[in-house]
Design a protein around this motif. Structure first.
Motif, PDB file in Angstrom:
ATOM      1  N   VAL A  22       0.855  -1.186   0.000  1.00 20.59           N
ATOM      2  CA  VAL A  22       0.000   0.000   0.000  1.00 20.59           C
ATOM      3  C   VAL A  22       0.891   1.236   0.000  1.00 20.59           C
ATOM      4  CG1 VAL A  22      -1.740   1.290   1.274  1.00 20.59           C
ATOM      5  CG2 VAL A  22      -1.861  -1.203   1.190  1.00 20.59           C
ATOM      6  N   PRO A  23       0.715   2.160  -0.951  1.00 23.36           N
ATOM      7  CA  PRO A  23       1.599   3.330  -1.032  1.00 23.36           C
ATOM      8  C   PRO A  23       1.271   4.369   0.036  1.00 23.36           C
ATOM      9  CG  PRO A  23      -0.115   3.487  -2.686  1.00 23.36           C
ATOM     10  CD  PRO A  23      -0.308   2.162  -2.021  1.00 23.36           C
ATOM     11  N   GLU A  24       2.260   5.185   0.374  1.00 26.15           N
ATOM     12  CA  GLU A  24       2.074   6.265   1.340  1.00 26.15           C
ATOM     13  C   GLU A  24       2.009   7.604   0.610  1.00 26.15           C
ATOM     14  OE1 GLU A  24       1.512   6.006   4.536  1.00 26.15           O
ATOM     15  OE2 GLU A  24       1.657   3.812   4.425  1.00 26.15           O
ATOM     16  N   ASP A  72      -8.208   7.784   2.522  1.00 28.48           N
ATOM     17  CA  ASP A  72      -7.693   6.840   3.509  1.00 28.48           C
ATOM     18  C   ASP A  72      -6.513   7.401   4.296  1.00 28.48           C
ATOM     19  OD1 ASP A  72      -5.438   4.330   3.531  1.00 28.48           O
ATOM     20  OD2 ASP A  72      -7.392   3.896   4.423  1.00 28.48           O
ATOM     21  N   ALA A  73      -5.782   8.339   3.683  1.00 26.12           N
ATOM     22  CA  ALA A  73      -4.639   8.979   4.343  1.00 26.12           C
ATOM     23  C   ALA A  73      -4.369  10.305   3.647  1.00 26.12           C
ATOM     24  CB  ALA A  73      -3.402   8.087   4.300  1.00 26.12           C
ATOM     25  N   VAL A  74      -3.837  11.263   4.400  1.00 28.41           N
ATOM     26  CA  VAL A  74      -3.594  12.607   3.886  1.00 28.41           C
ATOM     27  C   VAL A  74      -2.146  13.003   4.159  1.00 28.41           C
ATOM     28  CG1 VAL A  74      -4.265  15.033   4.063  1.00 28.41           C
ATOM     29  CG2 VAL A  74      -5.998  13.252   4.258  1.00 28.41           C
ATOM     30  N   GLY A  75      -1.455  13.507   3.132  1.00 27.83           N
ATOM     31  CA  GLY A  75      -0.081  13.953   3.284  1.00 27.83           C
ATOM     32  C   GLY A  75       0.009  15.346   3.873  1.00 27.83           C
ATOM     33  N   THR A 105      -4.935   4.260  -4.367  1.00 26.95           N
ATOM     34  CA  THR A 105      -4.171   5.117  -5.273  1.00 26.95           C
ATOM     35  C   THR A 105      -3.783   6.396  -4.545  1.00 26.95           C
ATOM     36  OG1 THR A 105      -4.131   6.171  -7.461  1.00 26.95           O
ATOM     37  CG2 THR A 105      -6.216   6.244  -6.282  1.00 26.95           C
ATOM     38  N   VAL A 106      -2.555   6.832  -4.749  1.00 24.03           N
ATOM     39  CA  VAL A 106      -2.078   8.095  -4.182  1.00 24.03           C
ATOM     40  C   VAL A 106      -2.093   9.136  -5.284  1.00 24.03           C
ATOM     41  CG1 VAL A 106      -0.063   9.303  -3.266  1.00 24.03           C
ATOM     42  CG2 VAL A 106      -0.706   7.065  -2.356  1.00 24.03           C
ATOM     43  N   GLN A 107      -2.720  10.277  -4.983  1.00 26.56           N
ATOM     44  CA  GLN A 107      -2.918  11.310  -5.989  1.00 26.56           C
ATOM     45  C   GLN A 107      -2.628  12.695  -5.419  1.00 26.56           C
ATOM     46  OE1 GLN A 107      -3.692  10.859  -9.204  1.00 26.56           O
ATOM     47  NE2 GLN A 107      -3.707   8.638  -8.903  1.00 26.56           N
ATOM     48  N   PRO A 108      -2.184  13.637  -6.278  1.00 25.14           N
ATOM     49  CA  PRO A 108      -2.136  15.037  -5.848  1.00 25.14           C
ATOM     50  C   PRO A 108      -3.528  15.474  -5.404  1.00 25.14           C
ATOM     51  CG  PRO A 108      -1.048  14.737  -7.980  1.00 25.14           C
ATOM     52  CD  PRO A 108      -1.766  13.464  -7.688  1.00 25.14           C
ATOM     53  N   ALA A 109      -3.586  16.281  -4.371  1.00 26.99           N
ATOM     54  CA  ALA A 109      -4.877  16.659  -3.795  1.00 26.99           C
ATOM     55  C   ALA A 109      -5.798  17.315  -4.814  1.00 26.99           C
ATOM     56  CB  ALA A 109      -4.660  17.585  -2.605  1.00 26.99           C
ATOM     57  N   GLU A 110      -5.229  18.028  -5.803  1.00 25.02           N
ATOM     58  CA  GLU A 110      -6.073  18.725  -6.775  1.00 25.02           C
ATOM     59  C   GLU A 110      -6.775  17.767  -7.740  1.00 25.02           C
ATOM     60  OE1 GLU A 110      -1.737  19.080  -8.247  1.00 25.02           O
ATOM     61  OE2 GLU A 110      -2.834  19.199  -6.344  1.00 25.02           O
TER      62      GLU A 110
END
Length: 343
Positions: A22-24, A72-75, A105-110
């Motif tokens: 699972v990516p961070e 699921d998670a926020v940077g 999936t990890v994505q830029p917030a925009e």
């Protein structure tokens, strides 16, 4: 986690299921637990490339631009999104190897937008490329609005070519929500029923009778905006039905990649041809579309399913290759991939 990946271009068979960590999320990024992934023509075209057997843009690419799920998670540095938020995702695989055909999936917030509670994950996964493209097509007209909402297209007539497709469906719904009179062209009775269910006021079967005469009988002064999927094939028709200062917004090249126009006709009518590509349209236009689409969702628009004019064909994640093949074969409606059984 389970993910669908490909390493080289080719047929749907290049897609295969793998297990990954699972990516961070990094700074400015969010992690989304994907519930449903949407498949668009752009997804299979990216996978196919210009010829088979070429290396993919990254060592392993997870396909599919669109999807919906739960944060699921926020940077670090992310504002406006929190763990537990229901969201829709757009442009997930643009310039990145991390599309939505995976459990996380990890994505830029925009690229992640809140999904109103009233909208299902199926709706969320059906937005992205089709809805943002439709929004752009409806906001580039000469003298027209740059934003959509109730009343913004009042007094205008919009012609949607191919109203049974995903972009056509979104264009019909957004145009009607904004107050336009909506005409759609289709190729047969079933697609006519779908365009009507989506909200088109008038539907014209272009395989029966004189299409231009039929449209002119509905809009004697011509149509103000054409949302065009097949510019080469429909150039002659558009010249006959477009209004003075009308706009033809072109978002695809179905039916041929070369367009021939009669210059004098278009001079006389001050016609604008506006070509648009979501990947290069710019962040400002995408952000505006996301805001307006959210308002439409809050008003109960952009529904999916047969009753809303966009039938759903779905596959489990392990059959993502079949989902791509279905879109490539021209399946009517929207093709979705079920990723996680529950949010």
């Amino acid at each position: 986690m389970r993910a669908i990946v490909y390493s080289q271009t080719g047929e749907p068979s290049v897609l295969h299921l793998v297990e990954r960590d699972v990516p961070e999320p990094g700074p400015g990024e969010v992690r989304v637990k994907v519930v449903v992934s949407g498949v668009n023509p752009t997804d299979w075209k990216a996978r196919a490339g210009d010829r088979p057997g070429r290396p993919a843009a990254f060592p392993e690419v997870v396909p599919n631009q669109d999807g919906a799920g739960v944060v699921d998670a926020v940077g670090d540095g992310v504002t406006g999104l929190e763990v537990g938020d229901r969201v829709w995702v757009l442009l997930a695989a643009h310039g990145r190897p991390s599309g939505t055909a995976q459990e996380y999936t990890v994505q830029p917030a925009e690229r992640v937008v809140r999904l109103p509670e009233a909208a299902s994950f199926d709706v969320g996964a059906s937005l992205g490329v089709p809805a943002v493209t439709a929004h752009r097509a409806l906001t580039v007209a000469d003298g027209g609005p740059s934003r959509l909402g109730p009343g913004t297209l009042s007094g205008r007539t919009v012609l949607v070519a191919g109203g049974a497709g995903a972009v056509g469906h979104a264009a019909i719904q957004l145009a009607r929500w904004s107050g336009a009179r909506v005409v759609s062209t289709v190729s047969g009775p079933r697609k006519a029923a779908l365009a009507t269910a989506a909200g088109a006021h008038h539907v014209v079967n272009y395989r029966e009778g004189d299409t231009a005469d039929a449209i002119r009988s509905i809009a004697p002064d011509g149509v103000d905006v054409v949302v065009e999927v097949s510019p080469a094939r429909n150039a002659g028709l558009n010249a006959k039905v477009v209004a003075n200062h009308g706009t033809v917004a072109v978002y695809a090249t179905d039916g041929g990649g070369e367009l021939t126009l009669d210059v004098r006709t278009h001079f006389a009518l001050n016609v604008r041809y506006q070509f648009l590509l979501l990947y290069t349209v710019g962040a400002e236009a995408i952000a505006a579309a996301a805001e307006d689409i959210t308002r439409a969702l809050e008003d109960g628009e952009l529904g999916v399913g047969e009753e809303s004019g966009l039938p759903i064909t779905r596959f489990p994640l392990e059959r993502a290759a079949d989902a791509h093949a279905a879109v490539e074969a021209g399946t009517v409606g929207k093709v979705l991939v079920d990723v996680n059984a529950s949010p």
